[in-house]
Design a protein around this motif. Structure first.
Motif, short mmCIF file in Angstrom:
data_model
loop_
_atom_site.label_atom_id
_atom_site.label_comp_id
_atom_site.label_asym_id
_atom_site.label_seq_id
_atom_site.Cartn_x
_atom_site.Cartn_y
_atom_site.Cartn_z
N UNK A 89 0.82 -1.21 0.00
CA UNK A 89 0.00 0.00 0.00
C UNK A 89 0.86 1.26 0.00
N UNK A 90 1.88 1.28 0.85
CA UNK A 90 2.71 2.49 0.97
C UNK A 90 3.39 2.80 -0.36
N UNK A 91 3.89 1.76 -1.01
CA UNK A 91 4.56 1.97 -2.30
C UNK A 91 3.59 2.54 -3.35
N UNK A 92 2.35 2.03 -3.33
CA UNK A 92 1.37 2.52 -4.31
C UNK A 92 1.02 3.99 -4.02
N UNK A 93 0.94 4.33 -2.73
CA UNK A 93 0.67 5.73 -2.38
C UNK A 93 1.79 6.63 -2.88
N UNK A 94 3.01 6.17 -2.65
CA UNK A 94 4.18 6.94 -3.10
C UNK A 94 4.17 7.06 -4.63
N UNK A 95 3.87 5.94 -5.27
CA UNK A 95 3.83 5.92 -6.74
C UNK A 95 2.79 6.89 -7.28
N UNK A 96 1.64 6.94 -6.61
CA UNK A 96 0.57 7.84 -7.04
C UNK A 96 0.99 9.30 -6.86
#
Lengths: 322, 364
Positions: free
Chosen positions: A171-178
């Motif tokens: 989840x954290x990686x996807x938030x950062x990616x977004x």
């Protein structure tokens, strides 16, 4: 050998089968299938190394009119996430593709189903009653949001949400990616604003009167994003090829209004566009509207720059090759 | 008196049609209740006219079919479909259920199934309603082996999409088999029910093209002990650009063997090929080439009799949109049999099909 001994004898074999499959699951990438290539690119940007992406379309089709080809079914059957543009863009084929896939998680309402258009501030949403006499109208609004970097960044939220649902461990990686994707789109937006300055200033000099006409209203988000206005569309009704009479009328009207550019996607009939040019004397700018992974415009930035440069070249030199 | 009978006949057909139209209107009005139920109506109007004195055309323009379709999700797992149609069969209008089934693609991974009454999922034409065909009337082998529109029956059909790096879908079905084809009687308990299988694959072709190929098998043994076996292959290739179907090639080849309990077997073979080109954005020109023969036709002393039916049907199609299709065709056929005079037939055909309301997305 006792029955217990028999069972324990099998344990190494079972372990040998289970452990690799468990580790494969732990490190398996999320398989994302999208309809248009632009969304596959967004998913790769947001998901990074955690995803592998595949677009069903090649980028040179009219995304409204595509057959539900069996290959689409095969690809969606294996997908963890299926992301469509939505707003009825793919209504002619994706319901059949999803149903035939036999993949419960990517059906509408499933964890892996995503409609990027849901997070977008939709343009041209109809508030009046809609029927087919109006042509191929989209009651939910114009679905071609992917031609605006900011709208695309909005759509990316749905992709990030779907990735989070199916792969909460990252989840954290996807938030950062977004977040990184939004910054990237913001920078691209500013770059295209600069590229389009000559056209914008010409429009301002003309008192804000539109300098271009579209074949089909699919550049609305692009034009809206960069402060450009459209004279309207060559099509009288969306999705209905213009008649000879309509071509004559709209060509005369556009010429009288000093429209300089006719903007069309590269999949529209060249004969009709040529006829419009003959009748109106207005320059044609024919461009792709999606990333073409096996064509000339492989990245979203390339595509945006190409559209902007083509428009500016058309008004400055009045000569753009089709 | 004749007019009275005609009026009565039309009344008998129109009553259920009107009732259903009202039902559809009511359902349509309820469609926004969150159930997801969709309604649609398809009209198929066909006219066939003499072009010669020998023609078998009936010289009239008729409603060949009026079809009402209700479909939607039943719950979180199942979908349902009801298709009722009024259609013209030999000058008599019949109103009947064509399809009524539930199905799911959410229960078993990579699988879908349907349970109920449906068009058997084999071949190409048999899986589509007649108003969705690319030409007006059925090729001879389809007419002989499946019926004027499709073989319909009640049973279960299961499709599995294999986990291979290319598309391969396997379909198997078993249906009652009390009757076969499109008949209007209950039939009799068969010795072996109708059972069938289909293996389908697909390849992408250059320039936005694609081709789907299938191998098909169907068998049934009737109450009288006649064992029928059908084997066939079909191919559909399409090249589409910007919503325009630039080129379509559709073909099917079938062989039927009927082994009666007593006596010798009968084998028939038929093939049709239909290439179609776009001559303008909304206009297509196609040519149906059809060939049919009874392979085991023999004379009284058991010698084979050469026989063949050939048909050529150039067909012009104009679509104002995906919801309206207008067609004009010239249907030329010749039936040859050794020692008999050739039977020629020439008919001018026209067709108008329209789709009102929701229209389910199409297969390839």
């Amino acid at each position: 050998m006792t029955s217990n001994a028999k069972i324990t004898g099998f344990i190494p074999y079972i372990m040998a089968l289970v452990i690799p499959s468990l580790s494969a699951t732990a490190f398996a990438k999320v398989k994302v299938v999208t309809t248009i290539p632009d969304l596959a690119w967004v998913a790769a940007e947001v998901g990074g190394d955690h995803v592998e992406t595949k677009a069903l379309l090649r980028g040179n089709e009219n995304a409204h009119f595509v057959d539900a080809v069996p290959e689409f079914t095969r690809l969606t059957a294996d997908a963890d996430v299926v992301c469509i543009a939505g707003l009825d863009l793919e209504v002619g084929y994706m319901p059949a593709v999803l149903t035939r896939s036999g993949n419960a998680k990517i059906q509408p309402g499933g964890a892996g189903y995503c409609e990027a258009g849901k997070s977008v501030q939709v343009l041209e949403k109809l508030t009046t009653a809609v029927d087919r006499s109006m042509g191929d109208v989209h009651p939910a609004g114009n679905p071609h949001f992917y031609l605006s970097p900011k709208a695309l960044a909005d759509g990316a939220k749905e992709i990030a949400a779907a990735l989070t649902r199916v792969d909460p461990a990252h989840t954290i990686d996807y938030r950062k990616g977004l977040a990184a994707f939004a910054v990237k789109m913001d920078a691209l937006d500013k770059e295209i604003v600069n590229l389009l300055k000559p056209l914008k200033s010409l429009q301002d000099k003309a008192g804000g009167k539109p300098l271009l006409i579209e074949y089909h209203r699919e550049f609305s988000y692009f034009l809206n994003e960069y402060g450009l206005t459209s004279f309207g569309s060559i099509e009288e009704k969306p999705g209905v090829p213009p008649s000879a009479g309509r071509l004559g009328e709209i060509a005369a009207a556009a010429k009288a209004a000093d429209v300089r550019i006719a903007l069309a996607a590269d999949y529209y009939p060249k004969k009709t566009l040529e006829r419009f040019r003959e009748l109106s004397g207005i320059e044609l700018v024919v461009v792709p509207t999606m990333i073409q992974p096996s064509g000339s415009y492989k990245t979203y930035a390339d595509l945006q720059r190409h559209i902007a440069n083509s428009l500016v070249t058309a008004v400055t030199t009045r000569s753009v090759k089709i | 008196m004749t007019y009275m009978i005609l009026l009565l006949r039309h009344f008998l057909v129109l009553c259920p049609l009107l009732a259903l139209a009202l039902l559809c209107a009511a359902v349509s009005a309820q469609a926004d209740d969150g159930s997801g139920l969709k309604t649609s109506v398809a009209l198929d109007l066909v006219g066939s006219f003499n072009s010669t004195k020998q023609s078998t055309a009936n010289d009239r323009f008729d409603v060949r079919e009026a079809e009402f379709l209700l479909y939607g999700p039943i719950d979180h797992l199942f979908d349902g479909m009801l298709n009722v149609a009024a259609h013209n069969e030999g000058g008599v209008s019949l109103f009947e259920v064509h399809e009524a089934y539930i199905g799911s693609s959410k229960l078993i991974p990579r699988s879908r199934f349907r349970l109920g009454q449906f068009f058997l999922g084999i071949g190409r034409l048999n899986r589509f309603h007649r108003h969705d065909w690319p030409f007006i009337s059925a090729p001879k082998e389809h007419l002989e082996f499946f019926g004027f529109e499709a073989a319909i029956d009640t049973g279960v059909e299961y499709s599995y999409l294999t986990p291979l790096p290319f598309f391969l879908e396997l379909t198997a079905g078993v249906t009652n088999g009390w009757a076969y084809g499109h008949v209007h009687d209950a039939g009799q308990r068969p010795r072996a029910p109708t059972h069938y299988g289909r293996a389908t694959t697909y390849v992408d072709l250059p320039a936005n093209g694609g081709a789907q190929t299938s191998l098909n098998y169907l068998s049934r043994t009737s109450a009288q002990g006649d064992a029928m076996t059908l084997v066939g292959a079909d191919l559909t290739a399409k090249w589409r650009e910007a919503g325009v179907l630039n080129f379509l090639l559709q073909t099917e080849a079938w062989q039927r063997t009927i082994k009666p309990l007593i006596g010798s077997s009968e084998r028939s073979f038929g093939v049709y090929v239909f290439p179609q080109f776009a001559i303008a954005e909304q206009t297509q020109l196609g040519l149906l080439v059809d060939y049919f023969t009874v392979l085991t036709l023999k004379n009284i002393v058991g010698s084979p009799i050469a026989n063949a039916e050939n048909r050529l049907v150039p067909t012009l199609t104009y679509r104002t949109s995906e919801f309206v299709t207008l067609r004009l065709a010239y249907d030329w056929s010749i039936a040859k049999q050794a020692n008999l005079a050739d039977r020629k037939n020439q008919v001018i055909q026209m067709q108008a099909t329209v789709n009102l309301g929701a229209h389910p997305s199409h297969d390839f």
